[in-house]
Scaffold this motif. Structure first.
Motif, PDB file in Angstrom:
ATOM      1  N   GLY A   1       0.733  -1.376  -0.084  1.00 27.11           N
ATOM      2  CA  GLY A   1      -0.165  -0.030  -0.062  1.00 27.11           C
ATOM      3  C   GLY A   1       0.686   1.109   0.122  1.00 27.11           C
ATOM      4  O   GLY A   1       0.356   2.381  -0.052  1.00 27.11           O
ATOM      5  N   VAL A   2       2.065   1.182   0.210  1.00 25.62           N
ATOM      6  CA  VAL A   2       3.062   2.236   0.290  1.00 25.62           C
ATOM      7  C   VAL A   2       3.248   2.900  -1.197  1.00 25.62           C
ATOM      8  O   VAL A   2       3.318   1.812  -2.282  1.00 25.62           O
ATOM      9  CB  VAL A   2       4.229   1.959   0.868  1.00 25.62           C
ATOM     10  CG1 VAL A   2       5.558   2.965   0.628  1.00 25.62           C
ATOM     11  CG2 VAL A   2       4.371   1.716   2.220  1.00 25.62           C
ATOM     12  N   VAL A   3       3.064   4.198  -1.522  1.00 25.98           N
ATOM     13  CA  VAL A   3       3.343   4.676  -2.786  1.00 25.98           C
ATOM     14  C   VAL A   3       4.670   5.193  -2.877  1.00 25.98           C
ATOM     15  O   VAL A   3       5.258   5.934  -2.018  1.00 25.98           O
ATOM     16  CB  VAL A   3       2.185   5.857  -2.996  1.00 25.98           C
ATOM     17  CG1 VAL A   3       2.280   6.579  -4.272  1.00 25.98           C
ATOM     18  CG2 VAL A   3       0.703   5.236  -2.856  1.00 25.98           C
ATOM     19  N   VAL A   4       5.362   4.957  -3.911  1.00 25.05           N
ATOM     20  CA  VAL A   4       6.612   5.610  -4.424  1.00 25.05           C
ATOM     21  C   VAL A   4       6.448   6.504  -5.493  1.00 25.05           C
ATOM     22  O   VAL A   4       5.882   6.111  -6.606  1.00 25.05           O
ATOM     23  CB  VAL A   4       7.592   4.541  -4.462  1.00 25.05           C
ATOM     24  CG1 VAL A   4       9.029   5.130  -4.948  1.00 25.05           C
ATOM     25  CG2 VAL A   4       7.778   3.549  -3.382  1.00 25.05           C
ATOM     26  N   LYS A   5       6.989   7.875  -5.433  1.00 24.44           N
ATOM     27  CA  LYS A   5       7.161   8.507  -6.705  1.00 24.44           C
ATOM     28  C   LYS A   5       8.518   9.350  -6.780  1.00 24.44           C
ATOM     29  O   LYS A   5       9.358   9.651  -5.727  1.00 24.44           O
ATOM     30  CB  LYS A   5       6.161   9.677  -6.397  1.00 24.44           C
ATOM     31  CG  LYS A   5       5.837  10.768  -7.593  1.00 24.44           C
ATOM     32  CD  LYS A   5       4.909  11.753  -7.156  1.00 24.44           C
ATOM     33  CE  LYS A   5       5.127  12.945  -8.049  1.00 24.44           C
ATOM     34  NZ  LYS A   5       4.161  14.075  -7.850  1.00 24.44           N
ATOM     35  N   VAL A   6       9.032   9.616  -8.031  1.00 20.66           N
ATOM     36  CA  VAL A   6      10.255  10.346  -8.030  1.00 20.66           C
ATOM     37  C   VAL A   6       9.807  11.657  -8.696  1.00 20.66           C
ATOM     38  O   VAL A   6       8.968  11.716  -9.780  1.00 20.66           O
ATOM     39  CB  VAL A   6      11.227   9.376  -9.281  1.00 20.66           C
ATOM     40  CG1 VAL A   6      12.264  10.212  -9.734  1.00 20.66           C
ATOM     41  CG2 VAL A   6      11.479   7.988  -8.761  1.00 20.66           C
ATOM     42  N   ASP A   7      10.304  12.644  -8.328  1.00 19.34           N
ATOM     43  CA  ASP A   7      10.118  13.985  -8.753  1.00 19.34           C
ATOM     44  C   ASP A   7      11.124  14.265  -9.793  1.00 19.34           C
ATOM     45  O   ASP A   7      12.322  14.578  -9.598  1.00 19.34           O
ATOM     46  CB  ASP A   7      10.227  14.987  -7.582  1.00 19.34           C
ATOM     47  CG  ASP A   7      10.194  16.412  -8.145  1.00 19.34           C
ATOM     48  OD1 ASP A   7      10.364  16.739  -9.418  1.00 19.34           O
ATOM     49  OD2 ASP A   7       9.883  17.393  -7.331  1.00 19.34           O
ATOM     50  N   ARG A   8      11.030  14.076 -11.031  1.00 22.25           N
ATOM     51  CA  ARG A   8      12.057  14.202 -12.045  1.00 22.25           C
ATOM     52  C   ARG A   8      12.545  15.364 -12.124  1.00 22.25           C
ATOM     53  O   ARG A   8      13.654  15.759 -12.682  1.00 22.25           O
ATOM     54  CB  ARG A   8      11.545  13.648 -13.357  1.00 22.25           C
ATOM     55  CG  ARG A   8      11.279  12.156 -13.153  1.00 22.25           C
ATOM     56  CD  ARG A   8      10.894  11.379 -14.596  1.00 22.25           C
ATOM     57  NE  ARG A   8      11.594  11.876 -15.463  1.00 22.25           N
ATOM     58  CZ  ARG A   8      13.020  10.930 -16.161  1.00 22.25           C
ATOM     59  NH1 ARG A   8      13.182  10.239 -15.434  1.00 22.25           N
ATOM     60  NH2 ARG A   8      13.352  11.407 -17.254  1.00 22.25           N
ATOM     61  N   ASP A   9      11.952  16.634 -11.938  1.00 19.83           N
ATOM     62  CA  ASP A   9      12.530  17.915 -11.799  1.00 19.83           C
ATOM     63  C   ASP A   9      13.561  18.152 -10.898  1.00 19.83           C
ATOM     64  O   ASP A   9      14.378  19.058 -11.157  1.00 19.83           O
ATOM     65  CB  ASP A   9      11.368  18.889 -11.688  1.00 19.83           C
ATOM     66  CG  ASP A   9      10.441  18.902 -13.058  1.00 19.83           C
ATOM     67  OD1 ASP A   9      10.865  18.567 -14.140  1.00 19.83           O
ATOM     68  OD2 ASP A   9       9.286  19.227 -12.831  1.00 19.83           O
ATOM     69  N   ALA A  10      13.256  17.425  -9.422  1.00 23.90           N
ATOM     70  CA  ALA A  10      14.320  17.725  -8.556  1.00 23.90           C
ATOM     71  C   ALA A  10      15.255  16.618  -8.787  1.00 23.90           C
ATOM     72  O   ALA A  10      16.511  16.836  -8.182  1.00 23.90           O
ATOM     73  CB  ALA A  10      13.629  17.289  -7.298  1.00 23.90           C
ATOM     74  N   CYS A  11      15.219  15.519  -9.557  1.00 28.13           N
ATOM     75  CA  CYS A  11      16.441  14.488  -9.630  1.00 28.13           C
ATOM     76  C   CYS A  11      17.446  15.019 -10.167  1.00 28.13           C
ATOM     77  O   CYS A  11      17.222  15.643 -11.293  1.00 28.13           O
ATOM     78  CB  CYS A  11      15.719  13.153 -10.342  1.00 28.13           C
ATOM     79  SG  CYS A  11      17.076  11.961 -10.649  1.00 28.13           S
ATOM     80  N   ILE A  12      18.628  15.049  -9.837  1.00 28.43           N
ATOM     81  CA  ILE A  12      19.913  15.175 -10.501  1.00 28.43           C
ATOM     82  C   ILE A  12      20.916  14.241 -10.989  1.00 28.43           C
ATOM     83  O   ILE A  12      21.979  14.293 -11.416  1.00 28.43           O
ATOM     84  CB  ILE A  12      20.801  16.298  -9.375  1.00 28.43           C
ATOM     85  CG1 ILE A  12      21.245  15.539  -8.256  1.00 28.43           C
ATOM     86  CG2 ILE A  12      20.215  17.366  -9.124  1.00 28.43           C
ATOM     87  CD1 ILE A  12      22.268  16.325  -7.429  1.00 28.43           C
TER      88      ILE A  12
END
Length: 90
Positions: A21-32
């Motif tokens: 039930g845990v949700v994972v997301k990547v903020d591609r704008d923040a990713c370096i």
């Protein structure tokens, strides 16, 4: 430093829900593209052709490992929330 994305996997920045039930997301704008997530949780994260983090399997690693990977990100680009929507990281 990045692991290769299998041809049969469609990588995404999410959000993706894990079996627990845990949700994972990547903020591609923040990713370096530091890549620490793909080293720590190589079955969950990879770097794509743009050297940005993507999710290849939200259940690839156990939750503790996914959280360690998120915590290793220098820009806090990985957001993890529990099944009730409470943010676990950052």
């Amino acid at each position: 430093m990045d692991n290769e994305i299998p041809a049969n996997i469609k990588p995404t920045s999410g959000p993706l829900k894990r079996a627990d039930g845990v949700v994972v997301k990547v903020d591609r704008d923040a990713c370096i593209g530091a890549g620490s997530c793909s080293v720590i949780a190589a079955l969950t994260f990879a770097l794509d052709e743009d050297q940005k983090a993507v999710i290849i399997n939200p259940d690839g690693n156990d939750l503790d490992t996914v959280l360690q990977a998120a915590q290793s990100c220098p820009t806090d680009a990985i957001v993890v929330t529990d099944k009730d929507g409470k943010q676990l990281w950052p």
